[in-house]
Enzyme design. Structure first.
Site, PDB file in Angstrom:
ATOM      1  N   ASP A 230      -2.396  -0.429   1.792  1.00  0.00           N
ATOM      2  CA  ASP A 230      -3.191   0.044   2.932  1.00  0.00           C
ATOM      3  C   ASP A 230      -3.005   1.556   3.073  1.00  0.00           C
ATOM      4  O   ASP A 230      -1.877   2.052   3.117  1.00  0.00           O
ATOM      5  CB  ASP A 230      -2.745  -0.663   4.218  1.00  0.00           C
ATOM      6  CG  ASP A 230      -3.581  -0.244   5.415  1.00  0.00           C
ATOM      7  OD1 ASP A 230      -3.129   0.645   6.157  1.00  0.00           O
ATOM      8  OD2 ASP A 230      -4.686  -0.773   5.589  1.00  0.00           O
ATOM      9  N   ILE A 231      -4.114   2.308   3.134  1.00  0.00           N
ATOM     10  CA  ILE A 231      -4.038   3.759   3.293  1.00  0.00           C
ATOM     11  C   ILE A 231      -3.563   4.088   4.703  1.00  0.00           C
ATOM     12  O   ILE A 231      -4.145   3.622   5.685  1.00  0.00           O
ATOM     13  CB  ILE A 231      -5.404   4.418   3.032  1.00  0.00           C
ATOM     14  CG1 ILE A 231      -5.913   4.062   1.636  1.00  0.00           C
ATOM     15  CG2 ILE A 231      -5.313   5.929   3.190  1.00  0.00           C
ATOM     16  CD1 ILE A 231      -7.310   4.546   1.358  1.00  0.00           C
TER      17      ILE A 231
ATOM     18  N   GLU B  74      -9.913  -0.024   4.051  1.00  0.00           N
ATOM     19  CA  GLU B  74      -9.038   0.872   3.317  1.00  0.00           C
ATOM     20  C   GLU B  74      -7.911   0.120   2.617  1.00  0.00           C
ATOM     21  O   GLU B  74      -6.872   0.696   2.278  1.00  0.00           O
ATOM     22  CB  GLU B  74      -8.439   1.913   4.270  1.00  0.00           C
ATOM     23  CG  GLU B  74      -7.486   1.355   5.337  1.00  0.00           C
ATOM     24  CD  GLU B  74      -8.199   0.950   6.611  1.00  0.00           C
ATOM     25  OE1 GLU B  74      -9.418   0.659   6.535  1.00  0.00           O
ATOM     26  OE2 GLU B  74      -7.545   0.917   7.669  1.00  0.00           O
TER      27      GLU B  74
ATOM     28  N   ARG C  43      -1.235  -1.901 -15.095  1.00  0.00           N
ATOM     29  CA  ARG C  43      -0.977  -2.308 -16.459  1.00  0.00           C
ATOM     30  C   ARG C  43      -2.175  -3.092 -16.997  1.00  0.00           C
ATOM     31  O   ARG C  43      -3.054  -3.494 -16.244  1.00  0.00           O
ATOM     32  CB  ARG C  43       0.294  -3.149 -16.485  1.00  0.00           C
ATOM     33  CG  ARG C  43       1.505  -2.430 -15.911  1.00  0.00           C
ATOM     34  CD  ARG C  43       2.629  -3.388 -15.574  1.00  0.00           C
ATOM     35  NE  ARG C  43       2.222  -4.396 -14.611  1.00  0.00           N
ATOM     36  CZ  ARG C  43       3.026  -5.355 -14.148  1.00  0.00           C
ATOM     37  NH1 ARG C  43       4.266  -5.415 -14.564  1.00  0.00           N
ATOM     38  NH2 ARG C  43       2.584  -6.248 -13.279  1.00  0.00           N
TER      39      ARG C  43
ATOM     40  N   ARG D 175       5.953   3.305  -8.154  1.00  0.00           N
ATOM     41  CA  ARG D 175       5.331   4.308  -9.027  1.00  0.00           C
ATOM     42  C   ARG D 175       3.943   4.697  -8.510  1.00  0.00           C
ATOM     43  O   ARG D 175       3.579   5.871  -8.476  1.00  0.00           O
ATOM     44  CB  ARG D 175       5.225   3.757 -10.454  1.00  0.00           C
ATOM     45  CG  ARG D 175       4.775   4.813 -11.453  1.00  0.00           C
ATOM     46  CD  ARG D 175       4.881   4.350 -12.879  1.00  0.00           C
ATOM     47  NE  ARG D 175       3.798   3.449 -13.237  1.00  0.00           N
ATOM     48  CZ  ARG D 175       3.948   2.202 -13.626  1.00  0.00           C
ATOM     49  NH1 ARG D 175       5.158   1.686 -13.717  1.00  0.00           N
ATOM     50  NH2 ARG D 175       2.921   1.447 -13.945  1.00  0.00           N
TER      51      ARG D 175
ATOM     52  N   HIS E 181     -16.891  10.165   7.707  1.00  0.00           N
ATOM     53  CA  HIS E 181     -16.837   9.033   6.785  1.00  0.00           C
ATOM     54  C   HIS E 181     -17.132   9.441   5.357  1.00  0.00           C
ATOM     55  O   HIS E 181     -16.715   8.748   4.415  1.00  0.00           O
ATOM     56  CB  HIS E 181     -17.810   7.940   7.240  1.00  0.00           C
ATOM     57  CG  HIS E 181     -17.344   7.227   8.484  1.00  0.00           C
ATOM     58  ND1 HIS E 181     -16.471   6.165   8.443  1.00  0.00           N
ATOM     59  CD2 HIS E 181     -17.593   7.454   9.808  1.00  0.00           C
ATOM     60  CE1 HIS E 181     -16.219   5.743   9.680  1.00  0.00           C
ATOM     61  NE2 HIS E 181     -16.895   6.519  10.527  1.00  0.00           N
TER      62      HIS E 181
ATOM     63  N   ARG F 183       9.043  -2.175  -8.312  1.00  0.00           N
ATOM     64  CA  ARG F 183       9.161  -0.929  -9.081  1.00  0.00           C
ATOM     65  C   ARG F 183       7.784  -0.368  -9.430  1.00  0.00           C
ATOM     66  O   ARG F 183       7.540   0.844  -9.364  1.00  0.00           O
ATOM     67  CB  ARG F 183       9.962  -1.187 -10.357  1.00  0.00           C
ATOM     68  CG  ARG F 183      11.441  -1.453 -10.127  1.00  0.00           C
ATOM     69  CD  ARG F 183      12.219  -1.413 -11.428  1.00  0.00           C
ATOM     70  NE  ARG F 183      11.815  -2.474 -12.345  1.00  0.00           N
ATOM     71  CZ  ARG F 183      12.351  -3.675 -12.373  1.00  0.00           C
ATOM     72  NH1 ARG F 183      13.342  -3.996 -11.539  1.00  0.00           N
ATOM     73  NH2 ARG F 183      11.957  -4.585 -13.244  1.00  0.00           N
TER      74      ARG F 183
ATOM     75  N   ASP G 106     -14.895   8.200   2.332  1.00  0.00           N
ATOM     76  CA  ASP G 106     -15.365   7.535   1.108  1.00  0.00           C
ATOM     77  C   ASP G 106     -14.813   8.223  -0.138  1.00  0.00           C
ATOM     78  O   ASP G 106     -14.458   7.562  -1.122  1.00  0.00           O
ATOM     79  CB  ASP G 106     -16.895   7.541   1.054  1.00  0.00           C
ATOM     80  CG  ASP G 106     -17.515   6.561   2.056  1.00  0.00           C
ATOM     81  OD1 ASP G 106     -16.748   5.731   2.601  1.00  0.00           O
ATOM     82  OD2 ASP G 106     -18.729   6.629   2.279  1.00  0.00           O
TER      83      ASP G 106
END
Length: 747
Positions: free
Chosen positions: A626-627, A669, A658, A689, A639, A685, A643
């Site tokens: 979640d931003i 979002e 991966r 990253r 907006h 992990r 975007d």
């Protein structure tokens, strides 16, 4: 013996050469690499006595170097502008991969557009502040949109609010503002995609031409000094305090500057002193974009960027010294000899061009084509010294009069091409009364006239012309190498011409080098011996594929095969069209239109597949992202910017997941990653990253964006305990409650 002793005393052999360096500012840690090279004896080891000249506030560094008043200079990206304007300069090294020049504003101004009509203290010339002007341009502003104030180099003017913004260096002035508790904002052009070099070491082309070894020695010793300075920052700070502290700085100020410098040198990502030609070109295009240079300005940067000599092909000192005098190697080639070589719209293509590209990397020098109209003109240019080398040339007694030849790079059979209705010839005496074409000026023209005097050889301008004459019946046959003949048959003469004979003689091709440049011949020989066989084979496979005709007429078989191939192509086209339409419909139903990631419908399908799979074996994890503070971004910037942020983060996710993972937009979002065969620790992990990648990215207008992560593992034992997404939501809530910008694993 006495005389020799007296001469040695009168004229000592190891007197260091005196050179001078004009620094671009007052003494400080910005020049620590130069101090290290001087004080640790690196310059002395290189045979140099170096004078470091502090900037006096009025000198024009570039003009001083061009005029010979100083040997070397250090300056901003103005150097690139001056070269493109015609000044004979050479950029030897770059130390700051990002310019520390920024705009500091009073705290109420947060965007460049906020400075419309405000007082901005900038340089008295746009060239020096081109980086800032490009940032303003991104906000549809130019220098007329704010009030320019000439610099006083006194930070007190900003503190007293006499100006609304001032150019500073984040390596120095921001520390002073922080120390005094002054509130401010920083507008950094690099945050808006404007990336300039700084701390550029340069000299004149005259200096490089006349003293190549001195230039190389000085550059290498300086880079060695910078490597030392970065590893011994505390030692260098104390040296500056003791010997170079004309600005009366304290330890804390120099320590702050040292840390900032290390961040901008980026020695863990780039070799110290390295120059990226792409970045230099990008900066050049900025000057054009600002109208400071004409759009038609040629961006020929090879003579400008100093090329270092590689050390992996075993060059001698003499060979290295020679390369230091050659920024560019010119060459002449055959303009009509595919697949070996051709010039198309001024560009060199073919196997020859591919080989030269590899050799260029080996010797660290670019090859520049000298265009010619035909092979005879290439020979004449080589004889007249208009090019350094003649590529893919065969050694002959006449050519040895003006060229030195390298070891061969190609050995190709010579063949005869005829009409498809002709026979296959094993005895060349059968051709005694036939008109056989051969390219004028080619080495084997002389060879064939000697060993086959009975054949009527007709000189033609090029292999293309010779093949045309055979196809039209103007020649019985044409002699050339197997690769060129086979290439043209496959391209233009299938079913018309064929290879009807193979000769005992081969075409042996290397490089002809001007006789006055034996070092270049030996350098090329060393590079040729290190060529990778796999790369050579890949080049040949890309350009050639041909078999010699065995004398049987295959015209009818060929026609049948062509008809069958046409029917196959029709069916294949129909199949591909139907398949493409099906894929397009499936894509539309599964892809989020804004981010081009999977949509929630597709992610649900993927999760259900994983749930079914682990009923028998295995496990999987889900990551919910979640931003942070996304509503504030939409409210503050609109907006449209929101975007752009979503698209930007989707790219980060695509680049970091991966191969086995699937990422999609979960809604608003939020993003969700499905990680098959992955436990919670591995997923944690992996999440960390991605979290760091988002935190360290620069976003349009907003600059810094962070995200929170929730992670949950699912297996046969827990799959039925709690609804999948509820466990994820709880983990994400833990991250939000703990301060955001972190990852939490569901218990």
């Amino acid at each position: 013996m006495l005389l020799i002793t007296i001469l040695n005393f009168a004229f000592p052999a190891d007197i260091p050469e005196k050179v001078s360096v004009q620094l671009q500012w007052k003494h400080q840690f910005e020049f620590a690499g130069f101090y290290a090279a001087k004080e640790k004896g690196f310059y002395k080891e290189a045979g140099l006595d170096v004078d470091l000249i502090e900037f006096d506030g009025v000198s024009n560094i570039i003009d001083d170097v061009l005029n010979g008043d100083v040997t070397f200079g250090i300056t901003y990206s103005t150097l690139i502008y001056r070269y493109l304007k015609g000044d004979p300069l050479v950029m030897l090294a770059n130390f700051l991969k990002q310019s520390p020049l920024v705009l500091v504003t009073q705290k109420q101004y947060k965007l460049p557009s906020d400075l419309r009509g405000k007082k901005v203290m900038v340089s008295d010339t746009i060239i020096n502040d081109a980086k800032l002007m490009m940032m303003f341009k991104k906000f549809d502003m130019n220098e007329s949109d704010f009030i320019s104030v000439l610099p006083t180099f006194n930070l007190q003017d900003f503190i007293d609010k006499k100006v609304d913004a001032v150019t500073v260096f984040v390596t120095n002035e921001t520390f002073q503002l922080d120390k005094r508790g002054i509130a401010y904002n920083v507008l950094d052009p690099s945050a808006y995609g404007v990336r300039f070099y700084d701390l550029n070491l340069f000299t004149s082309q005259k200096e490089l031409r006349e003293h190549p070894q001195r230039v190389s020695a000085f550059r290498n010793a300086t880079i060695k000094g910078w490597k030392y300075a970065l590893k011994h920052k505390d030692e260098m700070i104390r040296l500056i305090l003791a010997k170079y502290n004309t600005q009366h700085k304290d330890y804390a100020s120099l320590k702050y500057e040292a840390d900032q410098m290390e961040n901008m040198i980026l020695s863990k990502l780039y070799p110290v002193g390295s120059i990226d030609p792409k970045r230099v070109k990008e900066i050049s295009q900025t000057f054009i974009s600002l109208g400071m240079l004409s759009p038609s300005t040629p961006l020929d940067l090879d003579p400008f960027i100093y090329n270092t000599v590689p050390d992996d092909i075993g060059l001698s000192q003499e060979e290295s010294s020679y390369l230091n005098t050659k920024n560019v190697i010119t060459y002449c080639s055959d303009p009509d000899w595919l697949p070996l070589s051709a010039i198309v719209q001024g560009k060199h293509i073919g196997m020859d061009a591919d080989y030269l590209s590899i050799l260029s990397e080996k010797i660290g020098r670019p090859f520049h084509l000298v265009p010619t109209k035909n092979w005879n003109e290439s020979l004449r240019f080589a004889k007249e010294g208009k090019c350094d080398i003649l590529t893919l040339a065969m050694e002959t007694p006449k050519r040895k009069e003006y060229l030195l030849f390298t070891n061969p790079i190609l050995n190709i059979p010579l063949v005869l091409v005829t009409g498809i209705d002709k026979g296959f010839y094993t005895n060349l005496r059968e051709l005694a009364d036939k008109k056989i074409g051969i390219t004028k000026g080619y080495a084997y023209e002389e060879l064939f006239k000697k060993i086959n005097p009975g054949i009527k050889l007709v000189g033609v301008e090029s292999v293309t012309k010779g093949m045309q004459m055979v196809a039209k019946g103007q020649l019985f046959g044409f002699i050339d190498n197997l690769k060129s003949i086979g290439y043209l048959i496959q391209k233009e003469y299938v079913g018309t011409l064929k290879i009807s004979a193979k000769f005992d003689q081969n075409l042996v091709l290397g490089y002809g080098v001007r006789k006055n440049q034996p070092q270049l011949r030996s350098i090329l020989n060393k590079a040729i011996t290190t060529l990778n066989e796999g790369k050579i084979q890949a080049i040949e496979n890309r350009w050639t594929s041909v078999k010699i005709e065995n004398g049987v007429n295959h015209t009818m078989l060929l026609m049948i095969l062509l008809v069958v191939l046409l029917l196959i192509l029709i069916f294949y086209y129909r199949f591909r069209k139907i398949h493409a339409e099906k894929n397009a419909l499936e894509t539309i139903s599964n892809i989020d239109a804004l981010t081009e990631l999977f949509n929630r419908r597709k992610i649900d399908q993927l999760i259900n597949s994983e749930v079914k799979r682990i009923t028998t074996k295995g496990r999987f994890s889900l990551i919910l992202i979640d931003i942070d503070n996304f509503k504030n971004i939409n409210d503050s910037y609109g907006h449209d910017v929101g975007d752009i942020i979503l698209k930007h983060i989707s790219i980060i996710l695509k680049n970091n997941v991966r191969k086995k993972d699937c990422v999609g937009r979960w809604g608003g979002e939020e993003f969700l990653i499905v990680c098959p065969d992955t436990g919670k620790q591995e997923a944690a992990r992996f999440s960390e990253r991605i979290r760091a990648a988002i935190e360290n990215e620069r976003f349009e207008k907003v600059l810094n964006v962070t995200a929170s992560f929730g992670i949950a593992e699912y297996n046969r034992e827990n799959i039925d305990d709690t609804p999948l997404i509820r466990r994820l939501d709880k983990a994400l809530y833990q991250s939000k409650r703990a301060g955001k910008n972190r990852a939490s694993v569901a218990s």
